[in-house]
Design a protein around this motif. Structure first.
Motif, PDB file in Angstrom:
ATOM      1  N   VAL A   1       0.876  -1.164   0.000  1.00 17.97           N
ATOM      2  CA  VAL A   1       0.000   0.000   0.000  1.00 17.97           C
ATOM      3  C   VAL A   1       0.921   1.224   0.000  1.00 17.97           C
ATOM      4  CG1 VAL A   1      -1.729   1.294   1.306  1.00 17.97           C
ATOM      5  CG2 VAL A   1      -1.836  -1.214   1.254  1.00 17.97           C
ATOM      6  N   GLY A   2       0.830   2.035  -1.038  1.00 14.81           N
ATOM      7  CA  GLY A   2       1.745   3.173  -1.168  1.00 14.81           C
ATOM      8  C   GLY A   2       1.113   4.481  -0.735  1.00 14.81           C
ATOM      9  N   ILE A   3       1.929   5.350  -0.170  1.00 15.27           N
ATOM     10  CA  ILE A   3       1.456   6.669   0.240  1.00 15.27           C
ATOM     11  C   ILE A   3       2.138   7.729  -0.628  1.00 15.27           C
ATOM     12  CG2 ILE A   3       1.168   8.258   2.188  1.00 15.27           C
ATOM     13  CD1 ILE A   3       1.435   5.886   4.070  1.00 15.27           C
ATOM     14  N   PHE A   4       1.311   8.401  -1.428  1.00 18.38           N
ATOM     15  CA  PHE A   4       1.822   9.376  -2.381  1.00 18.38           C
ATOM     16  C   PHE A   4       1.278  10.769  -2.062  1.00 18.38           C
ATOM     17  CE2 PHE A   4       1.730   5.255  -4.355  1.00 18.38           C
ATOM     18  CZ  PHE A   4       2.914   5.195  -5.084  1.00 18.38           C
TER      19      PHE A   4
ATOM     20  N   ALA B   1       3.666  11.152   8.386  1.00 15.84           N
ATOM     21  CA  ALA B   1       2.797  11.217   9.569  1.00 15.84           C
ATOM     22  C   ALA B   1       1.619  10.270   9.396  1.00 15.84           C
ATOM     23  CB  ALA B   1       2.306  12.655   9.770  1.00 15.84           C
ATOM     24  N   LEU B   2       1.097  10.168   8.175  1.00 14.74           N
ATOM     25  CA  LEU B   2      -0.033   9.268   7.931  1.00 14.74           C
ATOM     26  C   LEU B   2       0.413   7.815   8.042  1.00 14.74           C
ATOM     27  CD1 LEU B   2      -3.003   8.962   7.243  1.00 14.74           C
ATOM     28  CD2 LEU B   2      -2.404   9.017   4.829  1.00 14.74           C
TER      29      LEU B   2
ATOM     30  N   VAL C   1       2.459  -1.032  -6.164  1.00 11.16           N
ATOM     31  CA  VAL C   1       1.466  -0.996  -5.081  1.00 11.16           C
ATOM     32  C   VAL C   1       0.093  -1.459  -5.575  1.00 11.16           C
ATOM     33  CG1 VAL C   1       2.689   0.839  -3.862  1.00 11.16           C
ATOM     34  CG2 VAL C   1       0.807   1.453  -5.404  1.00 11.16           C
ATOM     35  N   GLU C   2      -0.621  -2.156  -4.713  1.00  7.26           N
ATOM     36  CA  GLU C   2      -1.978  -2.579  -5.050  1.00  7.26           C
ATOM     37  C   GLU C   2      -2.965  -1.466  -4.751  1.00  7.26           C
ATOM     38  OE1 GLU C   2      -3.465  -6.495  -4.113  1.00  7.26           O
ATOM     39  OE2 GLU C   2      -1.474  -7.016  -3.377  1.00  7.26           O
ATOM     40  N   VAL C   3      -2.719  -0.792  -3.637  1.00 12.09           N
ATOM     41  CA  VAL C   3      -3.565   0.320  -3.241  1.00 12.09           C
ATOM     42  C   VAL C   3      -2.670   1.536  -3.043  1.00 12.09           C
ATOM     43  CG1 VAL C   3      -5.127   1.231  -1.467  1.00 12.09           C
ATOM     44  CG2 VAL C   3      -5.257  -1.190  -2.109  1.00 12.09           C
ATOM     45  N   ALA C   4      -3.074   2.662  -3.623  1.00 10.23           N
ATOM     46  CA  ALA C   4      -2.309   3.903  -3.471  1.00 10.23           C
ATOM     47  C   ALA C   4      -3.160   4.940  -2.741  1.00 10.23           C
ATOM     48  CB  ALA C   4      -1.921   4.439  -4.845  1.00 10.23           C
ATOM     49  N   LEU C   5      -2.568   5.556  -1.726  1.00 15.03           N
ATOM     50  CA  LEU C   5      -3.228   6.684  -1.072  1.00 15.03           C
ATOM     51  C   LEU C   5      -2.641   7.934  -1.715  1.00 15.03           C
ATOM     52  CD1 LEU C   5      -2.804   5.590   2.677  1.00 15.03           C
ATOM     53  CD2 LEU C   5      -4.431   4.766   0.961  1.00 15.03           C
ATOM     54  N   MET C   6      -3.501   8.786  -2.284  1.00 15.75           N
ATOM     55  CA  MET C   6      -2.994  10.033  -2.866  1.00 15.75           C
ATOM     56  C   MET C   6      -3.415  11.186  -1.974  1.00 15.75           C
ATOM     57  SD  MET C   6      -1.295  11.821  -4.908  1.00 15.75           S
ATOM     58  CE  MET C   6      -0.740  10.623  -6.117  1.00 15.75           C
TER      59      MET C   6
ATOM     60  N   GLU D   1      -5.517   0.433  -7.122  1.00 15.21           N
ATOM     61  CA  GLU D   1      -6.714   1.084  -6.605  1.00 15.21           C
ATOM     62  C   GLU D   1      -6.216   2.384  -5.965  1.00 15.21           C
ATOM     63  OE1 GLU D   1      -9.548  -0.456  -6.980  1.00 15.21           O
ATOM     64  OE2 GLU D   1      -8.819  -2.461  -7.458  1.00 15.21           O
ATOM     65  N   VAL D   2      -6.993   3.464  -6.086  1.00 17.92           N
ATOM     66  CA  VAL D   2      -6.542   4.731  -5.514  1.00 17.92           C
ATOM     67  C   VAL D   2      -7.559   5.261  -4.503  1.00 17.92           C
ATOM     68  CG1 VAL D   2      -5.845   7.108  -5.990  1.00 17.92           C
ATOM     69  CG2 VAL D   2      -5.287   5.309  -7.632  1.00 17.92           C
ATOM     70  N   ILE D   3      -7.062   5.677  -3.354  1.00 17.65           N
ATOM     71  CA  ILE D   3      -7.893   6.340  -2.361  1.00 17.65           C
ATOM     72  C   ILE D   3      -7.390   7.785  -2.250  1.00 17.65           C
ATOM     73  CG2 ILE D   3      -8.677   6.418   0.033  1.00 17.65           C
ATOM     74  CD1 ILE D   3      -7.940   3.419   0.256  1.00 17.65           C
TER      75      ILE D   3
END
Ligand SMILES: Nc1nc2c(ncn2[C@@H]2O[C@H](COP(=O)(O)OP(=O)(O)OP(=O)(O)O)[C@@H](O)[C@H]2O)c(=O)[nH]1
Ligand SMILES: [Mg+2]
Length: 147
Positions: free
Chosen positions: A4-7, A16-17, A63-68, A91-93
């Motif tokens: 799960v990636g944080i972008f 921080a997230l 990444v399977e899920v990316a947090l943007m 998938e993008v959140i």
């Protein structure tokens, strides 16, 4: 390992997230372990999408899920990255980051993002913990949908 990636841009609150989600015990990891589908989910912190660097691009591929994360009302670069991430199969959140900094908790910014892109955004504050649980659940839901 499932990633799960944080972008997001520099100083948008990525690290921080990541810490807030880890503190939340990454329910996604435990749920996934319970159903026996995976052994681990790895959170991947990245350099800013506004940094000339290939490492975030590389993470985007795996990444399977990316947090943007979106932290202010200039988010064109983030929308371009969302398209790119989706094209590569993630998938993008969308996350309105540092939501405690906004008087309305980020709602107006989330609405603006929705109006331009049609995407739903979750308002999250790593500082107050607001929205962290919902984000965790959404990560879990998306990982589950890919099993
Ligand atoms: N008020 C508030 N401040 C935050 C929040 N998240 C991060 N910050 C602050 O914003 C600054 C940047 O946060 P980081 O988590 O380091 O951001 P980053 O995206 O990892 O930054 P880089 O790795 O340098 O690109 C720090 O001073 C944090 O303390 C939040 O939810 N609320
Ligand atoms: Mg960081």
């Amino acid at each position: 390992m499932r990633q799960v990636g944080i972008f997001g841009k520099r100083k948008s609150g990525k690290s921080a997230l990541m810490y807030a989600l880890t503190k939340h015990k990454i329910k996604a990891t435990f749920k996934a372990m319970e159903i026996g589908s995976v052994t681990k989910v790895m959170l991947v912190d990245t350099v800013g999408v506004d940094v000339e660097d290939s490492t975030a691009e590389k993470s985007a591929q795996s990444v399977e899920v990316a947090l943007m994360l979106i932290a202010n009302d200039s988010f064109e670069l983030e929308l371009a990255w969302i398209s790119k991430l989706k094209k590569s199969g993630s998938e993008v959140i969308v996350v309105i980051s540092q939501a405690d900094k906004f008087a309305d908790g980020g709602k107006a910014l989330a609405a603006a993002v929705n109006e331009v892109s049609g995407l739903k955004a979750l308002c999250v504050s790593s500082q107050t913990g607001e929205g962290v649980e919902e984000l965790d659940e959404e990560i879990n839901r998306l990982l589950g949908s890919r099993d």
